[in-house]
Design a protein around this motif. Structure first.
Motif, PDB file in Angstrom:
ATOM      1  N   ARG A 103      17.068  -1.113   6.279  1.00 25.78           N
ATOM      2  CA  ARG A 103      16.388  -1.427   5.458  1.00 25.78           C
ATOM      3  C   ARG A 103      14.955  -2.569   6.317  1.00 25.78           C
ATOM      4  O   ARG A 103      14.339  -2.096   6.317  1.00 25.78           O
ATOM      5  CB  ARG A 103      16.625  -1.703   4.281  1.00 25.78           C
ATOM      6  CG  ARG A 103      17.579  -1.188   3.088  1.00 25.78           C
ATOM      7  CD  ARG A 103      17.174  -1.275   2.113  1.00 25.78           C
ATOM      8  NE  ARG A 103      16.020  -0.692   1.469  1.00 25.78           N
ATOM      9  CZ  ARG A 103      15.435   0.917   1.395  1.00 25.78           C
ATOM     10  NH1 ARG A 103      16.873   1.269   1.009  1.00 25.78           N
ATOM     11  NH2 ARG A 103      14.139   0.567   0.245  1.00 25.78           N
ATOM     12  N   ALA A 104      15.841  -3.529   6.720  1.00 28.24           N
ATOM     13  CA  ALA A 104      15.410  -4.477   7.196  1.00 28.24           C
ATOM     14  C   ALA A 104      14.676  -4.040   9.199  1.00 28.24           C
ATOM     15  O   ALA A 104      13.077  -4.461   9.001  1.00 28.24           O
ATOM     16  CB  ALA A 104      16.138  -5.743   7.360  1.00 28.24           C
ATOM     17  N   ALA A 105      15.275  -3.242   8.888  1.00 26.39           N
ATOM     18  CA  ALA A 105      14.869  -2.260  10.586  1.00 26.39           C
ATOM     19  C   ALA A 105      13.584  -1.719  10.356  1.00 26.39           C
ATOM     20  O   ALA A 105      12.875  -1.649  11.413  1.00 26.39           O
ATOM     21  CB  ALA A 105      16.418  -2.084  11.179  1.00 26.39           C
ATOM     22  N   LEU A 106      13.638  -0.741   9.648  1.00 26.67           N
ATOM     23  CA  LEU A 106      12.829  -0.391   9.453  1.00 26.67           C
ATOM     24  C   LEU A 106      11.188  -0.953   8.566  1.00 26.67           C
ATOM     25  O   LEU A 106      10.341   0.060   8.386  1.00 26.67           O
ATOM     26  CB  LEU A 106      12.923   1.339   8.225  1.00 26.67           C
ATOM     27  CG  LEU A 106      14.090   1.886   8.487  1.00 26.67           C
ATOM     28  CD1 LEU A 106      14.242   2.997   8.239  1.00 26.67           C
ATOM     29  CD2 LEU A 106      13.454   2.163  10.340  1.00 26.67           C
ATOM     30  N   LEU A 107      11.391  -2.211   7.954  1.00 26.66           N
ATOM     31  CA  LEU A 107      10.143  -3.332   7.224  1.00 26.66           C
ATOM     32  C   LEU A 107       8.865  -2.885   8.163  1.00 26.66           C
ATOM     33  O   LEU A 107       8.283  -2.372   7.436  1.00 26.66           O
ATOM     34  CB  LEU A 107      10.770  -3.649   6.797  1.00 26.66           C
ATOM     35  CG  LEU A 107       9.589  -4.704   5.908  1.00 26.66           C
ATOM     36  CD1 LEU A 107      10.088  -4.137   4.203  1.00 26.66           C
ATOM     37  CD2 LEU A 107      10.587  -5.952   5.487  1.00 26.66           C
ATOM     38  N   ALA A 108       9.225  -2.974   9.598  1.00 30.83           N
ATOM     39  CA  ALA A 108       7.836  -3.765  10.061  1.00 30.83           C
ATOM     40  C   ALA A 108       6.867  -2.207  10.623  1.00 30.83           C
ATOM     41  O   ALA A 108       6.086  -1.968  10.342  1.00 30.83           O
ATOM     42  CB  ALA A 108       8.412  -4.313  11.491  1.00 30.83           C
ATOM     43  N   ARG A 109       8.277  -1.338  10.524  1.00 31.89           N
ATOM     44  CA  ARG A 109       7.198   0.193  10.658  1.00 31.89           C
ATOM     45  C   ARG A 109       6.625   0.935  10.078  1.00 31.89           C
ATOM     46  O   ARG A 109       5.359   1.243  10.303  1.00 31.89           O
ATOM     47  CB  ARG A 109       8.538   0.844  11.782  1.00 31.89           C
ATOM     48  CG  ARG A 109       8.284   2.245  11.949  1.00 31.89           C
ATOM     49  CD  ARG A 109       9.570   3.484  12.278  1.00 31.89           C
ATOM     50  NE  ARG A 109      10.186   2.528  13.342  1.00 31.89           N
ATOM     51  CZ  ARG A 109      10.891   3.659  14.912  1.00 31.89           C
ATOM     52  NH1 ARG A 109       9.495   4.712  14.631  1.00 31.89           N
ATOM     53  NH2 ARG A 109      11.257   2.586  15.107  1.00 31.89           N
ATOM     54  N   GLN A 110       7.389   0.207   8.690  1.00 30.59           N
ATOM     55  CA  GLN A 110       6.601   0.808   7.594  1.00 30.59           C
ATOM     56  C   GLN A 110       5.314   0.160   7.366  1.00 30.59           C
ATOM     57  O   GLN A 110       4.062   0.807   6.889  1.00 30.59           O
ATOM     58  CB  GLN A 110       7.429   0.966   6.220  1.00 30.59           C
ATOM     59  CG  GLN A 110       8.802   1.035   6.178  1.00 30.59           C
ATOM     60  CD  GLN A 110       9.543   1.655   5.385  1.00 30.59           C
ATOM     61  OE1 GLN A 110       9.231   1.753   4.007  1.00 30.59           O
ATOM     62  NE2 GLN A 110      11.116   0.656   5.407  1.00 30.59           N
TER      63      GLN A 110
END
Ligand code: DC
Length: 221
Positions: A103-110
């Motif tokens: 979830r943390a790895a996808l946060l900035a992308r979102q």
């Protein structure tokens, strides 16, 4: 500040269709955050990464080569638009999504999807974690039976096999996993408007969200 409209809710609640139509009506960008978890699950499957290998899943999520082009989704240049929509991929996505580091790895992308003139984002934690400053937060839901029936009809319309009791069980299982995970569980956050679509058509749901969105846009300007 670029306005965000956050639409969260459980599987098969219709939030994707509603969010896309609200975005079109407002001329806003649209983020289908569930697709990122589905893409991670598909990439893991293709790379033979087990769903309990949190470290490998996190590295994978951080390095996904994704392109969204004219309604199509490309993973490492391969069109996976249909592949990620299967029930199997949805179930795997729900397991991948329970890993906090993924979830943390996808946060900035979102968050990178926030672009002028605005964004409509749908998922499970759009209002609570990813865009807590959204000008409108909607929690869109429907009964398990209504959601299973909608999924059943969608599958049948596309000529795919579908079994009502399997769908009921799968949706209930995913609800439970999404609601009880330790990080960013599916929940109606503070200040979110509840929209129960069990008895509503898609048009009625879209009209309601647009009405809320328009008044939120006026009061935030
Ligand atoms: O919305 P969807 O069915 O495409 O989502 C697939 C899975 O991804 C779902 O079971 C839960 C997870 N998900 C999530 O944890 N957080 C999000 N913002 C979106 C989806």
């Amino acid at each position: 500040m670029i306005p965000v409209i956050a639409i969260d809710g459980p599987s098969a609640s219709g939030k994707g269709t509603v969010a896309q139509r609200v975005a079109d009506a407002l001329g806003f960008y649209y983020l289908d955050s569930g697709s990122l978890y589905r893409l991670t699950a598909l990439a893991a499957f293709r790379a033979d990464i087990p769903l309990d290998d949190a470290k490998a899943l996190t590295a994978l999520a951080g390095n996904l080569q994704i392109r969204f082009e004219n309604g199509e989704i490309l993973l490492s240049d391969q069109n996976v638009t249909e592949d990620i929509r299967s029930e199997l991929c949805g179930n795997r996505a729900s397991r991948v999504a329970a890993v906090p580091a993924v979830r943390a790895a996808l946060l900035a992308r979102q968050r990178g999807w926030r672009r002028a003139p605005g964004l409509v984002a749908d998922g499970r934690d759009m209002a609570t974690v990813v865009f807590p400053d959204a000008i409108l937060k909607v929690f869109l839901t429907a009964s398990v039976e209504a959601r299973a029936l909608r999924r059943y009809n969608q599958l049948k319309d596309k000529g795919n096999p579908a079994n009502m009791s399997d769908l009921l069980r799968d949706i209930a299982e995913r609800d439970l996993r999404d609601q009880t995970r330790a990080v960013a569980p599916l929940q109606k956050g503070m200040g979110a408007q509840l929209l129960d679509t069990t008895q509503l058509t898609i048009n009625q749901a879209v009209d309601q969200v647009l009405e809320w969105a328009k008044s939120a846009l006026v009061s935030s300007s």
